[in-house]
Design an enzyme around this catalytic site. Structure first.
Site, PDB file in Angstrom:
ATOM      1  N   ARG A  37       0.820  -1.218   0.000  1.00 59.48           N
ATOM      2  CA  ARG A  37       0.000   0.000   0.000  1.00 59.48           C
ATOM      3  C   ARG A  37       0.854   1.268   0.000  1.00 59.48           C
ATOM      4  O   ARG A  37       0.439   2.281  -0.562  1.00 59.48           O
ATOM      5  CB  ARG A  37      -0.951  -0.002   1.191  1.00 59.48           C
ATOM      6  CG  ARG A  37      -2.088  -0.978   0.960  1.00 59.48           C
ATOM      7  CD  ARG A  37      -3.085  -0.945   2.062  1.00 59.48           C
ATOM      8  NE  ARG A  37      -4.287  -1.658   1.640  1.00 59.48           N
ATOM      9  CZ  ARG A  37      -5.159  -2.199   2.462  1.00 59.48           C
ATOM     10  NH1 ARG A  37      -4.987  -2.115   3.759  1.00 59.48           N
ATOM     11  NH2 ARG A  37      -6.206  -2.821   1.998  1.00 59.48           N
ATOM     12  N   LYS A 199     -17.668 -16.003   2.589  1.00 55.65           N
ATOM     13  CA  LYS A 199     -19.078 -15.817   2.908  1.00 55.65           C
ATOM     14  C   LYS A 199     -19.934 -15.346   1.745  1.00 55.65           C
ATOM     15  O   LYS A 199     -19.583 -14.414   1.030  1.00 55.65           O
ATOM     16  CB  LYS A 199     -19.208 -14.802   4.049  1.00 55.65           C
ATOM     17  CG  LYS A 199     -18.640 -15.347   5.354  1.00 55.65           C
ATOM     18  CD  LYS A 199     -19.230 -14.652   6.547  1.00 55.65           C
ATOM     19  CE  LYS A 199     -18.472 -13.410   6.848  1.00 55.65           C
ATOM     20  NZ  LYS A 199     -18.989 -12.470   7.733  1.00 55.65           N
ATOM     21  N   GLY A 353      -8.594  -8.634  -0.726  1.00 54.14           N
ATOM     22  CA  GLY A 353      -7.314  -8.772  -0.049  1.00 54.14           C
ATOM     23  C   GLY A 353      -6.682 -10.142  -0.212  1.00 54.14           C
ATOM     24  O   GLY A 353      -5.501 -10.259  -0.555  1.00 54.14           O
ATOM     25  N   GLY A 376     -13.196  -4.172  -0.221  1.00 56.83           N
ATOM     26  CA  GLY A 376     -14.588  -3.764  -0.073  1.00 56.83           C
ATOM     27  C   GLY A 376     -14.983  -2.685  -1.063  1.00 56.83           C
ATOM     28  O   GLY A 376     -16.074  -2.715  -1.625  1.00 56.83           O
TER      29      GLY A 376
HETATM   30  P1  ADP Z   1     -11.066 -11.678  -0.399  1.00 55.24           P
HETATM   31  O1  ADP Z   1     -10.240 -11.121   0.747  1.00 55.24           O
HETATM   32  O2  ADP Z   1     -10.212 -12.004  -1.598  1.00 55.24           O
HETATM   33  O3  ADP Z   1     -12.245 -10.810  -0.727  1.00 55.24           O
HETATM   34  P2  ADP Z   1     -12.604 -13.350   1.362  1.00 55.24           P
HETATM   35  O4  ADP Z   1     -12.116 -12.543   2.520  1.00 55.24           O
HETATM   36  O5  ADP Z   1     -14.025 -13.270   0.990  1.00 55.24           O
HETATM   37  O6  ADP Z   1     -11.676 -13.091   0.081  1.00 55.24           O
HETATM   38  O7  ADP Z   1     -12.336 -14.897   1.675  1.00 55.24           O
HETATM   39  C1  ADP Z   1     -11.068 -15.383   1.922  1.00 55.24           C
HETATM   40  C2  ADP Z   1     -11.098 -16.493   2.928  1.00 55.24           C
HETATM   41  O8  ADP Z   1     -11.982 -17.537   2.527  1.00 55.24           O
HETATM   42  C3  ADP Z   1      -9.732 -17.102   3.068  1.00 55.24           C
HETATM   43  O9  ADP Z   1      -9.314 -16.953   4.416  1.00 55.24           O
HETATM   44  C4  ADP Z   1      -9.970 -18.573   2.707  1.00 55.24           C
HETATM   45  O10 ADP Z   1      -9.220 -19.464   3.498  1.00 55.24           O
HETATM   46  C5  ADP Z   1     -11.438 -18.746   2.986  1.00 55.24           C
HETATM   47  N1  ADP Z   1     -11.981 -19.933   2.290  1.00 55.24           N
HETATM   48  C6  ADP Z   1     -12.175 -20.095   0.980  1.00 55.24           C
HETATM   49  N2  ADP Z   1     -12.638 -21.340   0.728  1.00 55.24           N
HETATM   50  C7  ADP Z   1     -12.744 -21.971   1.905  1.00 55.24           C
HETATM   51  C8  ADP Z   1     -13.175 -23.283   2.323  1.00 55.24           C
HETATM   52  N3  ADP Z   1     -13.568 -24.178   1.435  1.00 55.24           N
HETATM   53  N4  ADP Z   1     -13.178 -23.555   3.650  1.00 55.24           N
HETATM   54  C9  ADP Z   1     -12.761 -22.646   4.540  1.00 55.24           C
HETATM   55  N5  ADP Z   1     -12.328 -21.407   4.219  1.00 55.24           N
HETATM   56  C10 ADP Z   1     -12.341 -21.075   2.923  1.00 55.24           C
HETATM   57 MG    MG Z   2     -10.572 -11.156   2.891  1.00 51.64          MG
END
Ligand code: ADP
Ligand code: MG
Length: 405
Positions: A37, A199, A353, A376
């Site tokens: 960053r 989620k 992230g 976000g």
């Molecule tokens: P980003 O930061 O790219 O937006 P998110 O924060 O929504 O992504 O999600 C990332 C998290 O989701 C990671 O910590 C990853 O380990 C978790 N994750 C993805 N698939 C699974 C799974 N099948 N079981 C448990 N955790 C998962």
């Molecule tokens: Mg994340």
């Protein structure tokens, strides 16, 4: 039409520029573990300094909740920024007040003052007008390069533009808005969205918005189990958001109505728990047996997703496809990153992230057309929402002289 002024369009020579940046870096025991960053803000900082400005730089860090907390001090950031810039960076003891105003006024041309954490004051997150005026008093022009904070209506990105003009987007902010606008409004087809992560609830608005634009949505990650459950497929002990199953079913129905293919995993890597080192197994089909949890997409799914990506002219990716922090559950995420990097003539954008961390680790970041610095913020932008930080720049530009571009 509203127009976001760019820093290149405002006169900043010999001016003191209040520069809002996103220096919310990860810290471990007072040390910066990732300075991406800081590096991302350097082009704007250099442009301003080379053009004869001085800079009052402001950021939040962590969640100190309106009170000074030593562990959320920007001191390590000041030290690292000084190294990266190769010129002196002074850390102010606070971000508003008479002493800080004195330090700002004393800045020589080319000088850099870094304010202490904006969130040491409750007024920042409250978008408080008096606090915003205190910040505005420190500069003679306003530049916002904190795209990662643009989805928050906070004083240093929103209320401040009523008190400090001209107000313009920094180079990073400008690029983010340009790339994400192209993705949102003018995607070349076929357009494939690849969504994973933890989620469904974080991303349901995004999915609904994407339904009107994309040809296919590929779903992986823990999010996929909620969709599979909604489709009546057994998911064993996998993470499911029980209160989103109905919403997932409704989204799947809307996708069918609109002719968008919602592609769910056809196999999985499973284990009897998420802890590292447990024996894992590959399911023959989409169903997950009782007592097992899905931790990654399986090899057939990797191939299906890979083929979709190879045909796409536009790809947007958010969210890892498995528990990628724990080997061997990183294979789905790595395969997706490689497939996107290999796709020819494809406008590829990644945001989020954890997804960005995954491609950076692979050294594939420069193979993407755009790597968004805002998790976000990029999701809200693509969901069709107006970001308060962008709206504040647009409304401020309404009464400023605007050069044509
Ligand atoms: P980003 O930061 O790219 O937006 P998110 O924060 O929504 O992504 O999600 C990332 C998290 O989701 C990671 O910590 C990853 O380990 C978790 N994750 C993805 N698939 C699974 C799974 N099948 N079981 C448990 N955790 C998962
Ligand atoms: Mg994340």
């Amino acid at each position: 039409m509203s127009h976001t002024l760019s820093v290149r369009e405002i006169p900043f020579a010999s001016r003191r520029v209040f520069l809002r940046v996103d220096f919310n870096v990860p810290l471990e025991a007072g040390r910066i573990t990732d300075d991406t960053r800081l590096a991302a803000a350097l082009p704007t900082i250099r442009l301003l300094l080379d053009g004869g400005a001085s800079i009052v730089c402001a950021s939040h860090l962590g969640r100190p909740k309106g009170k000074p907390r030593p562990e959320a001090s920007l001191r390590p950031v000041a030290a690292r920024l000084q190294e990266l810039l190769g010129r002196k960076v002074t850390l102010a003891p606070d971000c508003v007040g008479a002493e800080v105003e004195g330090m700002a006024r004393a800045l020589p041309r080319g000088g850099v003052l870094l304010l202490e954490n904006l969130r040491f004051h409750a007024g920042e997150e409250q978008n408080d007008d008096a606090f915003a005026r205190g910040l505005a008093a420190l500069g003679e022009a306003y530049v916002n390069d904190a795209f990662g904070a643009a989805h928050r209506a906070h004083a240093s990105v929103a209320a401040i533009t009523a008190h400090l003009k001209p107000a313009a987007a920094g180079l990073l902010m400008d690029r983010e808005i340009g790339m994400l606008t192209r993705l949102r409004d003018r995607p070349e087809k076929p357009y494939v969205a690849l969504l994973g992560g933890a989620k469904v609830s974080d991303k349901i608005d995004l999915i609904d918005h994407l339904l009107g634009r994309v040809d296919a949505i590929l779903v992986g990650g823990a999010m996929a189990y909620t969709f599979l459950k909604a489709a009546g497929v057994a998911v064993g002990g996998s993470r499911v958001e029980a209160d989103r199953v109905d919403a997932a079913r409704a989204t799947a129905a809307r996708a069918r109505e609109r002719g968008v293919r919602l592609v769910l995993p056809v196999d999985h890597i499973v284990a009897d728990g998420p802890a590292p080192g447990r024996p894992s197994d590959t399911t023959p089909g989409a169903a997950i047996p009782d007592g097992m949890v899905g931790l990654d997409v399986g090899p057939q799914t990797r191939a299906v997703f890979g083929a979709e990506i190879a045909r796409a002219r536009t790809v947007f990716w958010n969210g890892p496809l498995g528990l990628f922090e724990v080997a061997p559950y990183d294979q789905g995420t790595l395969a997706a990153a490689r497939a996107i990097a290999a796709a020819e003539r494809c406008f590829s954008v990644v945001g989020g992230g954890d997804s960005v961390a995954a491609i950076t680790r692979l050294g594939l970041a420069d193979r993407f057309a755009h790597v968004s610095t805002g998790g976000g913020a990029s999701l809200e932008f693509l969901s069709g929402l107006t970001l308060p930080g962008v709206a504040a720049l647009d409304s401020a530009s309404g009464d400023a002289p605007v050069a044509s571009r």
